[in-house]
Design a protein around this motif. Structure first.
Motif, PDB file in Angstrom:
ATOM      1  N   PRO A   1       0.833  -1.208   0.000  1.00 48.18           N
ATOM      2  CA  PRO A   1       0.000   0.000   0.000  1.00 48.18           C
ATOM      3  C   PRO A   1       0.865   1.254   0.000  1.00 48.18           C
ATOM      4  CG  PRO A   1       0.041  -0.971   2.179  1.00 48.18           C
ATOM      5  CD  PRO A   1       0.809  -1.904   1.283  1.00 48.18           C
ATOM      6  N   VAL A   2       0.409   2.276  -0.728  1.00 52.02           N
ATOM      7  CA  VAL A   2       1.157   3.535  -0.782  1.00 52.02           C
ATOM      8  C   VAL A   2       0.294   4.751  -0.488  1.00 52.02           C
ATOM      9  CG1 VAL A   2       2.937   2.734  -2.359  1.00 52.02           C
ATOM     10  CG2 VAL A   2       0.846   3.723  -3.268  1.00 52.02           C
ATOM     11  N   GLY A   3      -0.977   4.552  -0.307  1.00 49.35           N
ATOM     12  CA  GLY A   3      -1.827   5.691  -0.052  1.00 49.35           C
ATOM     13  C   GLY A   3      -3.248   5.257   0.232  1.00 49.35           C
ATOM     14  N   VAL A   4      -4.089   6.255   0.354  1.00 49.39           N
ATOM     15  CA  VAL A   4      -5.491   6.004   0.638  1.00 49.39           C
ATOM     16  C   VAL A   4      -6.322   6.695  -0.428  1.00 49.39           C
ATOM     17  CG1 VAL A   4      -7.339   6.355   2.317  1.00 49.39           C
ATOM     18  CG2 VAL A   4      -5.033   5.865   3.099  1.00 49.39           C
ATOM     19  N   PHE A   5      -7.299   5.992  -0.950  1.00 49.79           N
ATOM     20  CA  PHE A   5      -8.210   6.549  -1.940  1.00 49.79           C
ATOM     21  C   PHE A   5      -9.623   6.338  -1.418  1.00 49.79           C
ATOM     22  CE2 PHE A   5     -10.930   6.324  -5.672  1.00 49.79           C
ATOM     23  CZ  PHE A   5     -10.553   7.465  -6.343  1.00 49.79           C
ATOM     24  N   GLU A   6     -10.305   7.438  -1.141  1.00 51.54           N
ATOM     25  CA  GLU A   6     -11.655   7.389  -0.585  1.00 51.54           C
ATOM     26  C   GLU A   6     -11.732   6.480   0.642  1.00 51.54           C
ATOM     27  OE1 GLU A   6     -14.398   6.455  -3.729  1.00 51.54           O
ATOM     28  OE2 GLU A   6     -13.923   8.297  -4.818  1.00 51.54           O
ATOM     29  N   GLY A   7     -10.721   6.603   1.511  1.00 49.22           N
ATOM     30  CA  GLY A   7     -10.708   5.866   2.758  1.00 49.22           C
ATOM     31  C   GLY A   7     -10.235   4.424   2.661  1.00 49.22           C
ATOM     32  N   LEU A   8      -9.866   3.973   1.475  1.00 48.25           N
ATOM     33  CA  LEU A   8      -9.403   2.590   1.304  1.00 48.25           C
ATOM     34  C   LEU A   8      -7.961   2.581   0.804  1.00 48.25           C
ATOM     35  CD1 LEU A   8     -12.604   1.201  -0.417  1.00 48.25           C
ATOM     36  CD2 LEU A   8     -11.844   0.742   1.912  1.00 48.25           C
ATOM     37  N   PRO A   9      -7.189   1.550   1.191  1.00 44.05           N
ATOM     38  CA  PRO A   9      -5.788   1.522   0.762  1.00 44.05           C
ATOM     39  C   PRO A   9      -5.646   1.339  -0.743  1.00 44.05           C
ATOM     40  CG  PRO A   9      -6.383  -0.521   1.861  1.00 44.05           C
ATOM     41  CD  PRO A   9      -7.555   0.406   2.009  1.00 44.05           C
ATOM     42  N   ALA A  10      -4.694   2.039  -1.314  1.00 48.20           N
ATOM     43  CA  ALA A  10      -4.351   1.889  -2.726  1.00 48.20           C
ATOM     44  C   ALA A  10      -2.915   1.399  -2.785  1.00 48.20           C
ATOM     45  CB  ALA A  10      -4.499   3.215  -3.455  1.00 48.20           C
ATOM     46  N   GLY A  11      -2.647   0.499  -3.700  1.00 49.58           N
ATOM     47  CA  GLY A  11      -1.321  -0.093  -3.733  1.00 49.58           C
ATOM     48  C   GLY A  11      -0.648  -0.033  -5.079  1.00 49.58           C
ATOM     49  N   VAL A  12       0.660  -0.245  -5.055  1.00 47.60           N
ATOM     50  CA  VAL A  12       1.454  -0.395  -6.264  1.00 47.60           C
ATOM     51  C   VAL A  12       2.215  -1.711  -6.147  1.00 47.60           C
ATOM     52  CG1 VAL A  12       1.722   2.084  -6.639  1.00 47.60           C
ATOM     53  CG2 VAL A  12       3.484   0.837  -5.391  1.00 47.60           C
ATOM     54  N   GLN A  13       2.752  -2.120  -7.285  1.00 48.93           N
ATOM     55  CA  GLN A  13       3.613  -3.292  -7.278  1.00 48.93           C
ATOM     56  C   GLN A  13       4.904  -2.964  -7.991  1.00 48.93           C
ATOM     57  OE1 GLN A  13       2.432  -6.684  -9.611  1.00 48.93           O
ATOM     58  NE2 GLN A  13       1.246  -5.404 -10.977  1.00 48.93           N
ATOM     59  N   VAL A  14       5.946  -3.646  -7.584  1.00 48.57           N
ATOM     60  CA  VAL A  14       7.251  -3.511  -8.208  1.00 48.57           C
ATOM     61  C   VAL A  14       7.587  -4.881  -8.773  1.00 48.57           C
ATOM     62  CG1 VAL A  14       9.659  -2.871  -7.870  1.00 48.57           C
ATOM     63  CG2 VAL A  14       7.904  -1.861  -6.443  1.00 48.57           C
ATOM     64  N   MET A  15       7.991  -4.907 -10.030  1.00 48.73           N
ATOM     65  CA  MET A  15       8.322  -6.162 -10.699  1.00 48.73           C
ATOM     66  C   MET A  15       9.774  -6.090 -11.153  1.00 48.73           C
ATOM     67  SD  MET A  15       6.107  -7.676 -13.817  1.00 48.73           S
ATOM     68  CE  MET A  15       6.802  -8.849 -14.936  1.00 48.73           C
TER      69      MET A  15
ATOM     70  N   GLY B   1      10.673  -1.283  -2.231  1.00 49.52           N
ATOM     71  CA  GLY B   1       9.529  -1.300  -1.319  1.00 49.52           C
ATOM     72  C   GLY B   1       9.815  -0.570  -0.028  1.00 49.52           C
ATOM     73  N   ARG B   2      11.017  -0.763   0.521  1.00 48.78           N
ATOM     74  CA  ARG B   2      11.381  -0.094   1.774  1.00 48.78           C
ATOM     75  C   ARG B   2      11.422   1.414   1.588  1.00 48.78           C
ATOM     76  NH1 ARG B   2      16.518  -1.765   2.767  1.00 48.78           N
ATOM     77  NH2 ARG B   2      15.748  -3.819   3.340  1.00 48.78           N
ATOM     78  N   VAL B   3      12.015   1.874   0.490  1.00 46.52           N
ATOM     79  CA  VAL B   3      12.080   3.323   0.219  1.00 46.52           C
ATOM     80  C   VAL B   3      10.672   3.886   0.025  1.00 46.52           C
ATOM     81  CG1 VAL B   3      12.826   5.053  -1.466  1.00 46.52           C
ATOM     82  CG2 VAL B   3      14.414   3.287  -0.700  1.00 46.52           C
ATOM     83  N   ALA B   4       9.857   3.190  -0.770  1.00 47.80           N
ATOM     84  CA  ALA B   4       8.486   3.665  -1.003  1.00 47.80           C
ATOM     85  C   ALA B   4       7.697   3.710   0.297  1.00 47.80           C
ATOM     86  CB  ALA B   4       7.783   2.769  -2.023  1.00 47.80           C
ATOM     87  N   GLU B   5       7.843   2.680   1.115  1.00 58.09           N
ATOM     88  CA  GLU B   5       7.112   2.637   2.377  1.00 58.09           C
ATOM     89  C   GLU B   5       7.549   3.771   3.309  1.00 58.09           C
ATOM     90  OE1 GLU B   5       5.760  -1.002   5.095  1.00 58.09           O
ATOM     91  OE2 GLU B   5       7.916  -0.652   5.143  1.00 58.09           O
ATOM     92  N   SER B   6       8.833   4.046   3.352  1.00 51.94           N
ATOM     93  CA  SER B   6       9.300   5.115   4.245  1.00 51.94           C
ATOM     94  C   SER B   6       8.902   6.502   3.738  1.00 51.94           C
ATOM     95  CB  SER B   6      10.817   5.032   4.422  1.00 51.94           C
ATOM     96  OG  SER B   6      11.472   5.286   3.209  1.00 51.94           O
ATOM     97  N   ASN B   7       8.689   6.641   2.436  1.00 46.18           N
ATOM     98  CA  ASN B   7       8.302   7.933   1.878  1.00 46.18           C
ATOM     99  C   ASN B   7       6.795   8.125   1.746  1.00 46.18           C
ATOM    100  OD1 ASN B   7      10.842   9.346   1.350  1.00 46.18           O
ATOM    101  ND2 ASN B   7      11.261   7.585   0.059  1.00 46.18           N
TER     102      ASN B   7
END
Length: 159
Positions: free
Chosen positions: A109-123, A136-142
């Motif tokens: 998860p990287v944010g919230v959209f209308e109160g629900l988690p929104a996520g990205v993936q790294v491949m 993932g660690r950098v994205a999570e900390s930022n």
């Protein structure tokens, strides 16, 4: 001498319990495509296509270390909202490349959209899980979101 079996086989339950209609449909289509009459027409073509798809991704990963993309093409539905069949069917379209190519991917998860988690993936390329974890660690900390529900929830085993 071994006193217990080498592996544990849980008791069989009714088939399909906990599996959604979309998953059942895909399983049935896959079983049908692999049946004797359709093997050459569908399965072999799909296997060849999968191989070409994998080769294209491998070429891409000669130029970049990782791809970042959404997990889903649409925001999450709230519990109880009616399912829109096409949205449900396409809900995992962005996760399919990793599954088809057997390449590593990490979703978070990287944010919230209308109160629900929104996520990205790294491949990433084969055997580059270390790169995915670092991204993932950098994205999570930022994108720290103190108080977000998923930052508070802990599995029972972790307590």
């Amino acid at each position: 001498r071994r006193s217990r079996p080498l592996f544990y086989m849980p008791p069989a339950g009714p088939r399909g319990v906990g599996v959604g209609d979309g998953v059942k449909r895909r399983i049935m289509m896959g079983a049908e495509a692999r049946s004797k009459g359709y093997y050459d027409a569908y399965y072999l073509k799909a296997a060849r296509g999968r191989r070409l798809f994998t080769l294209e991704f491998n070429k891409l990963f000669e130029k970049v270390d990782a791809l970042i993309m959404p997990v889903s093409p649409q925001p999450p539905r709230k519990i109880g909202d009616p399912a829109i069949p096409l949205e449900t069917y396409l809900g995992d379209v962005f996760t399919l490349p990793a599954n088809l190519t057997s390449l590593p991917a990490l979703a978070f998860p990287v944010g919230v959209f209308e109160g629900l988690p929104a996520g990205v993936q790294v491949m990433g390329a084969p055997f580059t899980e270390n790169i995915l974890y670092r991204v993932g660690r950098v994205a999570e900390s930022n994108t720290a979101m103190p108080g977000a529900p998923w930052t508070q929830a802990r599995p029972e085993a972790a307590k």
